[in-house]
Design an enzyme around this catalytic site. Structure first.
Site, mmCIF file in Angstrom:
data_model
loop_
_atom_site.group_PDB
_atom_site.id
_atom_site.type_symbol
_atom_site.label_atom_id
_atom_site.label_comp_id
_atom_site.label_asym_id
_atom_site.label_seq_id
_atom_site.Cartn_x
_atom_site.Cartn_y
_atom_site.Cartn_z
ATOM 1 N N ASP A 131 0.885 -1.584 -0.348
ATOM 2 C CA ASP A 131 0.012 0.454 -0.183
ATOM 3 C C ASP A 131 0.717 1.799 -0.488
ATOM 4 O O ASP A 131 1.947 1.639 -0.378
ATOM 5 C CB ASP A 131 -0.990 -0.457 1.052
ATOM 6 C CG ASP A 131 -0.241 0.595 2.448
ATOM 7 O OD1 ASP A 131 0.504 0.604 2.283
ATOM 8 O OD2 ASP A 131 -1.377 0.421 3.145
ATOM 9 N N GLY A 180 2.516 -0.315 6.454
ATOM 10 C CA GLY A 180 2.838 0.347 7.319
ATOM 11 C C GLY A 180 3.697 -0.890 8.565
ATOM 12 O O GLY A 180 4.667 -0.855 8.590
ATOM 13 N N GLY A 233 -1.635 -5.701 8.681
ATOM 14 C CA GLY A 233 -3.006 -5.939 7.705
ATOM 15 C C GLY A 233 -2.550 -6.620 6.076
ATOM 16 O O GLY A 233 -3.920 -7.555 6.439
ATOM 17 N N HIS A 238 9.601 -24.110 8.700
ATOM 18 C CA HIS A 238 9.217 -24.972 8.938
ATOM 19 C C HIS A 238 7.089 -24.817 8.151
ATOM 20 O O HIS A 238 5.914 -25.361 8.415
ATOM 21 C CB HIS A 238 8.734 -24.359 10.719
ATOM 22 C CG HIS A 238 9.571 -24.862 11.287
ATOM 23 N ND1 HIS A 238 10.158 -25.244 13.117
ATOM 24 C CD2 HIS A 238 11.278 -25.198 11.436
ATOM 25 C CE1 HIS A 238 11.505 -25.221 13.229
ATOM 26 N NE2 HIS A 238 12.005 -25.490 12.061
ATOM 27 N N ASN A 239 7.154 -23.726 8.054
ATOM 28 C CA ASN A 239 5.500 -23.371 8.141
ATOM 29 C C ASN A 239 6.006 -23.112 6.025
ATOM 30 O O ASN A 239 4.934 -23.278 5.566
ATOM 31 C CB ASN A 239 5.240 -21.849 8.469
ATOM 32 C CG ASN A 239 5.546 -22.132 9.303
ATOM 33 O OD1 ASN A 239 6.712 -20.584 9.951
ATOM 34 N ND2 ASN A 239 5.188 -22.915 10.127
ATOM 35 N N ARG A 275 6.888 0.763 8.816
ATOM 36 C CA ARG A 275 7.278 1.835 9.529
ATOM 37 C C ARG A 275 7.296 0.964 10.699
ATOM 38 O O ARG A 275 8.230 1.981 11.618
ATOM 39 C CB ARG A 275 5.824 2.329 9.384
ATOM 40 C CG ARG A 275 4.995 2.802 9.053
ATOM 41 C CD ARG A 275 3.756 3.473 9.037
ATOM 42 N NE ARG A 275 2.912 4.460 8.304
ATOM 43 C CZ ARG A 275 1.772 4.691 7.470
ATOM 44 N NH1 ARG A 275 0.917 3.993 8.564
ATOM 45 N NH2 ARG A 275 1.643 5.495 6.849
ATOM 46 N N ARG A 286 2.003 -31.292 9.635
ATOM 47 C CA ARG A 286 1.123 -29.834 10.005
ATOM 48 C C ARG A 286 0.776 -28.741 9.135
ATOM 49 O O ARG A 286 -0.507 -28.225 9.974
ATOM 50 C CB ARG A 286 2.820 -29.333 11.377
ATOM 51 C CG ARG A 286 2.741 -30.061 12.430
ATOM 52 C CD ARG A 286 3.865 -30.071 13.124
ATOM 53 N NE ARG A 286 4.686 -30.700 14.149
ATOM 54 C CZ ARG A 286 5.530 -31.098 14.637
ATOM 55 N NH1 ARG A 286 6.481 -30.239 14.161
ATOM 56 N NH2 ARG A 286 6.422 -31.621 15.241
HETATM 57 C C1 RB5 Z 1 -1.799 2.576 6.434
HETATM 58 O O1 RB5 Z 1 -2.278 3.980 7.638
HETATM 59 C C2 RB5 Z 1 -1.633 1.532 7.310
HETATM 60 O O2 RB5 Z 1 -2.667 1.285 8.002
HETATM 61 C C3 RB5 Z 1 -1.344 -0.110 6.891
HETATM 62 O O3 RB5 Z 1 -0.321 0.603 5.626
HETATM 63 C C4 RB5 Z 1 -1.066 -1.142 7.574
HETATM 64 O O4 RB5 Z 1 -0.521 -0.838 8.539
HETATM 65 C C5 RB5 Z 1 -2.345 -1.569 8.082
HETATM 66 O O5 RB5 Z 1 -2.218 -3.276 8.913
#
Ligand code: RB5
Length: 145
Positions: A10, A67, A71, A99-100, A110, A137
């Protein structure tokens, strides 16, 4: 090992995505970039699903960056054929391959500095699955398997 690799992010991960992509292309990887292509705010699941669909179809490998990486990993692991691992150390990356048999690496741009992120990518790409008890597994990962 196949040198074709999918990558997506993203807006929070786009600079790291482009840096990783450039470096791996220089090393001979064929990079398939599913976006995003600018730092304009966007929704990470769109890019996670595009990449994961391609990785499932090809039985390939991919890297997803947002970030935190959280997500992307949540969205990716909704796909039945994806084993996505959010890694913050090289050891995570090595062990999730051994392992996975992780087929998607998730990074948090970030959270993890560029040099460490590149080292995590290298560990992920250079480590093989060990099979054996780990395959047994993995066969039980899905509920009702
Ligand atoms: C974007 O602001 C942020 O929410 C996204 O990059 C991420 O960290 C979501 O999990």
């Amino acid at each position: 090992m196949n040198k074709r690799l999918h990558i997506a992010s993203d807006h929070a991960g786009v600079a790291l995505k482009d840096a990783i992509s450039r470096r791996l292309a220089q090393q001979g990887y064929e990079m398939i970039d599913h976006g995003t292509h600018s730092d304009a705010s966007c929704d990470y699941p769109v890019f996670a699903h595009a990449l994961c669909t391609a990785v499932e179809q090809e039985n390939g490998r991919g890297i997803l960056i947002c970030g935190t990486g959280i997500g992307m990993s949540m969205a990716a692991n909704r796909h039945a054929g994806i084993r996505a691992a959010l890694c913050t150390t090289e050891l995570h990356a090595r062990l999730t391959r051994q392992h996975n048999n992780a087929n998607v690496l998730c990074l948090g741009a970030r959270m993890t500095g560029d040099i460490l992120a590149q080292a995590i990518v290298d560990a992920f790409l250079d480590t093989d699955f060990e099979g054996g008890r780990h395959q047994r597994r993995l066969d039980q990962l899905s509920p009702n398997a």
